[in-house]
Write an enzyme that holds these catalytic residues in place. Sequence first.
Site, short mmCIF file in Angstrom:
data_model
loop_
_atom_site.label_atom_id
_atom_site.label_comp_id
_atom_site.label_asym_id
_atom_site.label_seq_id
_atom_site.Cartn_x
_atom_site.Cartn_y
_atom_site.Cartn_z
CB SER A 39 -0.64 -0.33 1.23
OG SER A 39 -1.82 -0.87 1.76
N1 SAH Z 1 -0.93 -3.09 3.54
C1 SAH Z 1 -0.25 -4.60 2.39
C2 SAH Z 1 -0.81 -4.57 1.02
C3 SAH Z 1 -1.90 -5.90 1.26
S1 SAH Z 1 -2.87 -5.70 -0.24
C4 SAH Z 1 0.67 -4.12 2.16
O1 SAH Z 1 1.68 -2.97 2.45
O2 SAH Z 1 1.95 -4.85 1.59
C5 SAH Z 1 -3.75 -6.57 -0.23
C6 SAH Z 1 -3.24 -7.98 0.23
O3 SAH Z 1 -5.05 -8.62 0.68
C7 SAH Z 1 -2.84 -9.13 -0.71
O4 SAH Z 1 -2.30 -10.19 -0.55
C8 SAH Z 1 -3.78 -10.17 -1.35
O5 SAH Z 1 -3.48 -11.82 -1.19
C9 SAH Z 1 -4.75 -10.68 0.55
N2 SAH Z 1 -6.10 -10.54 0.15
C10 SAH Z 1 -6.77 -10.71 -0.98
N3 SAH Z 1 -8.15 -10.99 -0.30
C11 SAH Z 1 -8.06 -12.56 1.06
C12 SAH Z 1 -8.43 -12.83 1.67
N4 SAH Z 1 -9.77 -13.08 1.52
N5 SAH Z 1 -8.24 -13.46 2.82
C13 SAH Z 1 -7.01 -12.97 3.01
N6 SAH Z 1 -6.08 -11.61 2.23
C14 SAH Z 1 -6.61 -11.77 0.93
#
Ligand code: SAH
Length: 210
Positions: free
Chosen positions: A52
């Site tokens: 993010s």
């Molecule tokens: N805040 C994180 C970025 C998150 S991106 C950072 O700074 O790196 C969103 C993430 O949510 C992705 O890695 C994706 O694989 C995950 N995601 C999507 N659906 C999900 C679910 N149902 N359960 C767990 N993770 C999920």
Amino acid sequence: MVTKLVKHYGLRDERVLAALERVPRHLFVPEHLVNDAYSDRALPIGCEQTISQPYIVARMTAELDMRDEDSVLEIGTGSGYQTAILATLARRVYSIERVGQLARQAIGRIQTLGLPNVKIQVFDGTVGWSSAAPFERILVAAAAPRVPDALLDQLSPGGRLVIPEGDQHEQRLINYRKHENGVVTRHIGEAVRFVPLIGRHGWKTKEATP
Ligand code: SAH
């Protein structure tokens, strides 16, 4: 990076800013993007996911208004950067990631930083983490059509939950508060853009079917 965030967005939460100062973002991006690690941008981390944007991490963390004793649930570990920020501000962080490869990398980074209060597991976070519930704070880092009920159920009275809600192109940052009497209120915040929350109570696939 932090000085710029303060100047540009007028961020004032000293605890959040101190956490951003402490966690080295370059450890959370792929090697070929290390030079961009301190720019205020989301960056690709593989598996079609992104780390993010620092401003959004700061903003969501500030919205949670965390206290040292809080137990926090995070859905969507991704790179683990937001996880590390939460871990410097809370007693305990439980983070769920659906992509095994990302979770393994994030666990390695969290270990390198020596943060002992983090647990990361691989499963569908839309069902929450019932064995560790309730949580004083919940942060969802992927976009949902609507907050999953299970997450609101696992929120403590007095708790807060921040989640991007909307379609797959644009969302609003929503801040839910569960009052001591159990009543939940919903506050609508700014427009944001996240990757989709995919799971039983999120989007069924990347192609937008709730
Ligand atoms: N805040 C994180 C970025 C998150 S991106 C950072 O700074 O790196 C969103 C993430 O949510 C992705 O890695 C994706 O694989 C995950 N995601 C999507 N659906 C999900 C679910 N149902 N359960 C767990 N993770 C999920």
